[in-house]
Design an enzyme around this catalytic site. Structure first.
Site, PDB file in Angstrom:
ATOM      1  N   ARG A 149       0.855  -1.172   0.000  1.00 17.46           N
ATOM      2  CA  ARG A 149       0.000   0.000   0.000  1.00 17.46           C
ATOM      3  C   ARG A 149       0.906   1.241   0.000  1.00 17.46           C
ATOM      4  NH1 ARG A 149      -2.023  -3.664   3.673  1.00 17.46           N
ATOM      5  NH2 ARG A 149      -4.117  -4.466   3.215  1.00 17.46           N
ATOM      6  N   LYS A 172      -2.483  -2.404   7.264  1.00 15.97           N
ATOM      7  CA  LYS A 172      -3.907  -2.191   7.520  1.00 15.97           C
ATOM      8  C   LYS A 172      -4.444  -3.207   8.512  1.00 15.97           C
ATOM      9  CE  LYS A 172      -8.244  -1.675   4.945  1.00 15.97           C
ATOM     10  NZ  LYS A 172      -8.853  -1.716   3.593  1.00 15.97           N
ATOM     11  N   HIS A 228      -3.606   3.636  -4.966  1.00 16.04           N
ATOM     12  CA  HIS A 228      -3.922   2.211  -4.763  1.00 16.04           C
ATOM     13  C   HIS A 228      -3.883   1.436  -6.070  1.00 16.04           C
ATOM     14  CE1 HIS A 228      -4.970  -0.535  -1.571  1.00 16.04           C
ATOM     15  NE2 HIS A 228      -5.911  -1.083  -2.310  1.00 16.04           N
ATOM     16  N   ARG A 231      -1.005  -1.022  -6.238  1.00 14.84           N
ATOM     17  CA  ARG A 231      -1.193  -2.321  -5.574  1.00 14.84           C
ATOM     18  C   ARG A 231      -2.004  -3.248  -6.472  1.00 14.84           C
ATOM     19  NH1 ARG A 231      -1.074  -4.713  -0.334  1.00 14.84           N
ATOM     20  NH2 ARG A 231      -3.012  -5.668   0.380  1.00 14.84           N
ATOM     21  N   HIS A 254      -3.591 -10.242   2.795  1.00 19.50           N
ATOM     22  CA  HIS A 254      -5.035 -10.370   2.951  1.00 19.50           C
ATOM     23  C   HIS A 254      -5.356 -11.465   3.963  1.00 19.50           C
ATOM     24  CE1 HIS A 254      -5.807  -8.660  -1.363  1.00 19.50           C
ATOM     25  NE2 HIS A 254      -5.672  -7.712  -0.470  1.00 19.50           N
ATOM     26  N   TYR A 263      -8.422 -11.328  -8.160  1.00 13.92           N
ATOM     27  CA  TYR A 263      -7.409 -11.305  -9.213  1.00 13.92           C
ATOM     28  C   TYR A 263      -7.262 -12.647  -9.922  1.00 13.92           C
ATOM     29  CZ  TYR A 263      -6.069  -7.152  -6.536  1.00 13.92           C
ATOM     30  OH  TYR A 263      -6.081  -5.953  -5.870  1.00 13.92           O
TER      31      TYR A 263
END
Length: 282
Positions: A149, A172, A228, A231, A254, A263
């Site tokens: 990020r 995050k 973003h 990313r 994640h 993706y």
């Protein structure tokens, strides 16, 4: 009137202050979360806590949507307020049910993720080199090389770069992760730090310079998307080039594989097994 009764007869802002003092200030994004909660309460006109309920919030969010506030923002406000009440219940400050426990958030239609093509990347790198900001080029390339990020790359500390690994600590999710980088990029980061000698962090803020580079290169992004995209670009090209979805999940940090699966369709062999495993194949 006891303390709990007084708190519930006061405004929501008083409950928010108690939540922050007893729990919120220990969160990773404490000040930002508290700021958002206070802003939502102010927009609600700080109702008396005991009179706050799902109907009050439902009317409030309808007004927010009519005013042009996005579904995502309204859902975040909902989540913050519901989580605040959950914690106040655990603290025995709030003696009633969570007023928002049965109110469902809006379902948001997921937009197709945009990413930069190789042609876009080439144009962007040229424009980044032209920038008068000395940090934006390297920060952008770190994001493209690692899937970081923007804030994670921009706030890197020298001690987070070692043994050809970039260790992202201020993430995050709050969980640290390490992503390999090339020897050349590692050397470049240390040379950059030695040259600019920023206090603590390797880089200074450069979001504005990134936006200007996009504009000079005539690179159009969907509304609301800026840094973003780097990313998304890393993740998309990782899968296009044959990367493994579980590896990508670890790289991006994640917690839920469903997020990474956005993706999966970019993989060159995505769903190829349909040809060989359908019931019509003898």
């Amino acid at each position: 009137m006891g303390q709990v009764e007084r708190q519930q007869s006061g405004g929501l802002d008083e409950l928010a202050a108690i939540w922050f003092d007893h729990h919120g200030k220990e969160l990773r994004a404490a000040e930002d979360t508290y700021k958002r909660i206070k802003a939502a309460i102010a927009a609600l006109k700080n109702p008396i806590a005991s009179e706050f309920n799902a109907q009050v919030f439902a009317a409030f969010r309808s007004q927010r949507l009519d005013a042009g506030i996005s579904l995502n923002t309204v859902n975040r406000e909902h989540a913050y307020m519901r989580a605040m009440f959950n914690e106040l219940i655990r603290l025995a400050v709030w003696k009633r049910d969570n007023p928002l426990k049965d109110l469902r958030q809006f379902k948001v239609q997921e937009n197709e993720l945009s990413y930069l093509t190789k042609e876009h990347i080439a144009v962007l790198l040229v424009e980044l080199k032209k920038s008068t900001n000395p940090h934006v080029d390297l920060v952008s390339r770190i994001c493209l090389a690692t899937g970081a990020r923007w804030s994670e790359a921009e706030q890197l500390q020298p001690q987070q770069i070692r043994q050809r690994l970039s260790q992202f600590a201020r993430t995050k999710t709050g969980k640290a992760r390490a992503v390999p980088i090339s020897q050349g990029m590692q050397d470049e980061i240390f040379i950059h730090h030695a040259k600019h000698k920023n206090i603590g962090a390797i880089f200074a803020g450069c979001t504005g310079a990134f936006k200007e580079a996009l504009e000079r290169g005539s690179i159009q992004l969907p509304m609301g998307q800026l840094t973003h995209v780097l990313r998304h670009t890393f993740a998309s090209h990782f899968m296009i080039n044959g990367g493994n979805i579980l590896t990508l999940q670890r790289i991006l940090g994640h917690q839920d594989l469903k997020i990474t699966m956005r993706y999966a369709h970019l993989a060159p062999d995505h769903l190829d097994s349909v040809r060989n495993l359908n019931p019509l194949v003898s």
